[in-house]
Design a protein around this motif. Sequence first.
Motif, mmCIF file in Angstrom:
data_model
loop_
_atom_site.group_PDB
_atom_site.id
_atom_site.type_symbol
_atom_site.label_atom_id
_atom_site.label_comp_id
_atom_site.label_asym_id
_atom_site.label_seq_id
_atom_site.Cartn_x
_atom_site.Cartn_y
_atom_site.Cartn_z
ATOM 1 N N ARG A 149 43.853 10.476 -14.540
ATOM 2 C CA ARG A 149 44.644 10.715 -16.211
ATOM 3 C C ARG A 149 44.048 8.881 -16.534
ATOM 4 O O ARG A 149 44.004 8.268 -17.452
ATOM 5 N N VAL A 150 44.455 8.014 -15.446
ATOM 6 C CA VAL A 150 43.965 6.960 -16.137
ATOM 7 C C VAL A 150 42.876 6.672 -16.496
ATOM 8 O O VAL A 150 42.163 5.927 -17.476
ATOM 9 N N SER A 201 35.912 7.890 -18.187
ATOM 10 C CA SER A 201 35.816 8.781 -17.536
ATOM 11 C C SER A 201 34.293 9.907 -17.406
ATOM 12 O O SER A 201 34.476 10.379 -17.234
ATOM 13 N N GLY A 226 41.849 -1.160 -16.651
ATOM 14 C CA GLY A 226 42.688 0.960 -15.777
ATOM 15 C C GLY A 226 41.665 0.640 -14.720
ATOM 16 O O GLY A 226 42.683 1.231 -14.179
ATOM 17 N N SER A 278 41.788 7.828 -20.189
ATOM 18 C CA SER A 278 42.974 7.189 -21.048
ATOM 19 C C SER A 278 42.895 5.952 -21.156
ATOM 20 O O SER A 278 43.064 5.051 -22.400
ATOM 21 N N THR A 279 42.118 5.438 -20.278
ATOM 22 C CA THR A 279 41.799 3.829 -20.501
ATOM 23 C C THR A 279 40.210 3.914 -21.473
ATOM 24 O O THR A 279 39.502 3.940 -21.359
ATOM 25 N N GLN A 333 36.211 5.918 -24.345
ATOM 26 C CA GLN A 333 36.292 6.485 -23.089
ATOM 27 C C GLN A 333 35.740 5.169 -22.016
ATOM 28 O O GLN A 333 34.181 5.813 -22.614
ATOM 29 N N THR A 364 44.801 -1.014 -12.151
ATOM 30 C CA THR A 364 45.780 0.435 -12.161
ATOM 31 C C THR A 364 44.270 1.527 -10.891
ATOM 32 O O THR A 364 45.924 2.429 -10.049
ATOM 33 N N ILE A 365 43.714 1.731 -11.186
ATOM 34 C CA ILE A 365 43.752 2.856 -10.324
ATOM 35 C C ILE A 365 43.190 2.582 -8.965
ATOM 36 O O ILE A 365 43.563 2.954 -7.930
ATOM 37 N N GLU A 424 46.982 11.240 -10.650
ATOM 38 C CA GLU A 424 47.315 9.796 -11.946
ATOM 39 C C GLU A 424 46.068 9.091 -12.043
ATOM 40 O O GLU A 424 45.344 8.368 -13.254
ATOM 41 N N SER A 457 37.236 9.046 -11.942
ATOM 42 C CA SER A 457 37.640 10.031 -12.077
ATOM 43 C C SER A 457 38.298 10.422 -10.513
ATOM 44 O O SER A 457 36.911 9.669 -9.337
ATOM 45 N N ASP A 490 43.465 12.549 -23.432
ATOM 46 C CA ASP A 490 44.522 13.033 -22.033
ATOM 47 C C ASP A 490 45.380 14.474 -22.810
ATOM 48 O O ASP A 490 45.965 14.564 -21.822
#
Length: 302
Positions: free
Chosen positions: A125-126, A139, A81, A129-130, A136, A84-85, A122, A282, A169
């Motif tokens: 969101r990532v 987040s 995660g 959802s991780t 979680q 990706t971020i 996004e 976030s 999410d």
Amino acid sequence: MALNIISNYAANVAHRNLSNSDEMATRSLTKLSSGTRVVSARDDAASMAIGARLNSQVEALKTATVNVGQANSMLQIADGGMSTINDVLTRMKTLAVQAASDNLSTTERGFLNDEFQALDAEVSRVADSTSFNGIQLLSGQTTFGVDPAAVGLAIEAADGFAGFTINSDAGLVAADTISITFDNATNIMTLTNTNQANFSQSVDLDDIGVTALTGAQTADVEFGALGITLTLNSAFAFGTDITGNNTFDVAAQTGPAALTYQIGAGNNAAVDRLTFNLTSVSSAALGVAALDVSTLAGAQAA
């Protein structure tokens, strides 16, 4: 006439020695077949106690190894995660640099800002959802559930609603109000978020095979657009409409601030446990939520 007792002393001695030899041979074979020097306490009581303690330590450490593997899996998910971020933030940086140039018009910079804002969303969101095993990781542990004090009288457990599940999410916020209606003539159930422009979704229970429940049977009715799943039980009345006393409020819930894994066989927190603190990554926590590249000054600040 005299009475004589006749016995074969040599045979008795030989029999006793043979029995002892047989017993010793049996014990030796037992040790050989089991691969252990101490089979029972009669062999060596002290060694038996020491061995039992060591065996419990070994078994405990095997389980601790499983815990370490699960911790590693959790870290891999969190790392994925974060990676990706990181990629999203790199692209946002690229767009900001591009938009900070005077060679672009307002329209062109607006196109860049559209992508920039989508990437900003996004990031959150990532982060939301991780998760690992329902927890979680990125987040800040703010999730959403149902306020039990605000569940309508027509949609309680006694009415066939065994549970409400809200996806991480789902995009809901605290104090959102969800209404549930049911039309028994069409067997259609509808959920409506009354706080978000009456956003609603309907599900035909016939289409998902939910027409009657008996005994301990339950059935999940998923409203994917809202991120909500209802669990019905056998008390649900399929022949009765639901129109009033049918709302529940969404409430913010806070999960654990840290995850602790038992990686040793003892009770020493400094040695036998490994703790990972969970913090939010976030968009708001990273400080990019308020950025805007639709203007030259905004792009330069970004």
